[in-house]
Enzyme design. Structure first.
Site, PDB file in Angstrom:
ATOM      1  N   SER A 157     -35.483 -38.447 -23.770  1.00  0.00           N
ATOM      2  CA  SER A 157     -36.137 -38.869 -25.002  1.00  0.00           C
ATOM      3  C   SER A 157     -36.033 -40.370 -25.175  1.00  0.00           C
ATOM      4  CB  SER A 157     -35.502 -38.169 -26.200  1.00  0.00           C
ATOM      5  OG  SER A 157     -34.205 -38.708 -26.376  1.00  0.00           O
ATOM      6  N   LYS A 158     -36.911 -40.873 -26.001  1.00  0.00           N
ATOM      7  CA  LYS A 158     -36.980 -42.303 -26.261  1.00  0.00           C
ATOM      8  C   LYS A 158     -35.660 -42.856 -26.768  1.00  0.00           C
ATOM      9  CE  LYS A 158     -41.580 -44.018 -27.250  1.00  0.00           C
ATOM     10  NZ  LYS A 158     -42.652 -44.090 -28.179  1.00  0.00           N
ATOM     11  N   ARG A 159     -34.944 -42.015 -27.522  1.00  0.00           N
ATOM     12  CA  ARG A 159     -33.715 -42.502 -28.124  1.00  0.00           C
ATOM     13  C   ARG A 159     -32.701 -42.975 -27.091  1.00  0.00           C
ATOM     14  NH1 ARG A 159     -32.010 -37.911 -31.021  1.00  0.00           N
ATOM     15  NH2 ARG A 159     -34.125 -37.172 -30.706  1.00  0.00           N
TER      16      ARG A 159
END
Ligand code: GLU
Length: 510
Positions: free
Chosen positions: A261-263
């Site tokens: 994920s982007k996080r």
């Protein structure tokens, strides 16, 4: 004759290319090339809420950047979006009439129905189901409507969707090319929406209609679609169409095994390009996320053509693939080592990293192509990314700052340091242009001089070595304790700058 394989990559225009989507594109492309089939690109842009400016151009340019060659579907030609092929259009928003027609057919045959339920009612229903610990599912309220009731609501322009009437008895099974047999109980399947209230089809409907009309033989996509595939299979069967084969690709995972994920870092291919990773490395890295050549092969570096030769969809893994950036770093540095200096320079300057790096503040002379190529000759084996030029060796582009005491080798007095630097200065002043231009000649001369100098101080017995000469020289040229060899630094910096830096060291010592 074997049926010709036709596969498609069907991205939605999100404005960037998720690494996972890129991997789907790559595996699909490799599969097509290996099997001498047809690779098609279709744009799935029926989600009106997710419209992004220029997204299509960006997406197609990225496929072009990767070197995918294909002649059916949507692509970029001379900077323009074009479509080619006899089963187009290949952009879903240009196919709305087709979906409406098939939805109507499904309704007439009793495989689909109008649903007028309001969002509020659906939300109420969902809440009750969740409270009763049942899986949220449409309760088929509108399936009970008579044709008169439907006609009335339609005449009154009540908003509606079209739902698939799932066959809820029995099981649906299929052979996944990667996972083998998948069996799902039909009672778990929801009457999914086929046409939304805005008249647009859902992905769930359009993918089936298009894959059929585009004569797709193998559907390759992420594993998030595994559980929906039985609904698609029912649709194919409702229409009396042949069901294609399916291959569901494993998830990409962060190091902690959570879904990528982007996080936790960058997920767009564009981010890695912008960071200066080499194209060959990005493609190679992505190819090995969830696939290996099998048969005991330990090969890790593959060109696109080698991937085509080695690829077998049966060797795609079932379990998720961990996204390990260290591996990407390693691959990128390996591919950089293989580039000629001219090619490396070309790539760095073409990608705009000269303007972005330290180089931009350097003197005019240090920005010359000749100078930069010398830097690259020394740095090539240590670069991970194109953007790393000068990163570890700032002194190639800016005057070094250092404490005078750093010049002294192992307890040597300032006077001894001064003597070594003066010796270096005298030597460099007398070198000819030819000697300055040859990296190995310079190295030989410096090592010889360092050896002679150590001898003159009493040699090994007196605890003397090359360091007495080379250390102060290194610090004077670089201001650093670690650097490429002093001769390599001198080779890059050239006579004028070397003399200047030695003089600065002398004045610091005096
Ligand atoms: N548009 C879908 C996506 O981007 C494509 C899935 C498919 O290949 O069918 O996830």
């Amino acid at each position: 004759m074997k049926e010709k394989i036709r596969v498609r990559f069907a991205p939605s225009p999100t404005g960037y290319m998720h690494v996972g989507n890129f991997r789907t594109a790559l595996y699909t492309y490799l599969f097509a090339r290996k099997e001498q089939g047809t690779f098609i690109v279709r744009l799935e842009d029926t989600d009106q809420k997710r419209y992004v400016e220029d997204a299509l151009e960006k997406l197609l340019s990225l496929l072009q950047w990767a070197g995918f060659e294909y002649t059916e579907g949507v692509y970029i030609e001379n900077g323009k979006v074009v479509q080619k092929g006899d089963v187009g259009p290949y952009i879903q928003s240009e196919r709305l009439e087709i979906y409406k027609e098939y939805a109507q057919q499904a309704i007439s045959a009793g495989h689909a129905y109008h649903c007028f339920c309001t969002p509020e009612r659906l939300e109420e229903m969902r809440k009750e189901q969740v409270m009763a610990k049942r899986a949220p599912m449409y309760d088929r309220a509108c399936l009970k409507l008579s044709s008169e009731e439907i006609a009335k609501k339609r005449a009154a322009n009540e908003p509606f969707v079209v739902r698939q009437k799932i066959i809820t008895e029995g099981m649906t099974e299929y052979d996944d090319l990667i996972r083998g047999k998948v069996i799902i109980k039909n009672e778990l399947l929801d009457d999914q929406i086929l046409i939304k209230s805005d008249g647009y089809p859902t992905y769930n409907f359009a993918n089936v209609i298009d894959d059929h009309l585009m004569r797709i033989t193998h559907v390759t996509r992420g594993e998030e679609y595994i559980s929906s595939t039985p609904k698609y299979i029912q649709l194919y069967q409702n229409f009396g169409w042949e069901v294609p084969k399916f291959a569901h690709l494993p998830l990409l995972l962060n190091a902690d095994k959570s879904k990528l994920s982007k996080r936790q870092g960058d997920v767009a291919v564009e981010d890695y390009i912008a960071k200066g990773y080499l194209k060959e490395a990005i493609i190679n890295f992505v190819a090995l996320l969830g696939w290996n050549p099998g048969q005991g092969s330990t090969q890790e570096l593959f060109s696109l053509e080698e991937l085509v030769q080695s690829f077998d969809i049966k060797n795609v893994h079932k379990s998720g693939a961990v996204f390990d950036l260290k591996k990407l770093d390693w691959m990128s540095s390996e591919y950089i080592k293989k580039l000629s200096i001219d090619e490396l320079y070309e790539r760095i300057s073409h990608a705009g990293f000269l303007e972005k790096s330290l180089v931009k503040n350097a003197s005019h002379e240090m920005q010359s192509t000749e100078y930069l190529k010398k830097v690259l000759l020394i740095e090539r084996d240590r670069l991970t990314k194109l953007s790393d030029i000068g990163e570890q060796n700032e002194f190639f582009f800016v005057e070094p700052h250092y404490e005078t005491s750093l010049l002294h080798w192992k307890g040597n007095t300032p006077q001894m340091t001064m003597e070594a630097i003066e010796k270096a200065l005298a030597l460099f002043e007398t070198l000819s242009d030819i000697e300055w231009d040859k990296r190995d000649t310079l190295e030989r001369i410096l090592l010889e001089t360092a050896g002679d100098y150590a001898q003159s101080l009493g040699g090994i017995e007196a605890g003397r070595g090359r360091g007495d000469f080379l250390w102060p020289l290194r610090v004077a040229l670089t201001g650093a304790q670690k650097s490429p060899s002093p001769s390599d630094c001198a080779f890059v910096l050239g006579k004028t700058m070397v003399l200047k830096r030695l003089q600065i060291a002398i004045s610091k010592l005096s």
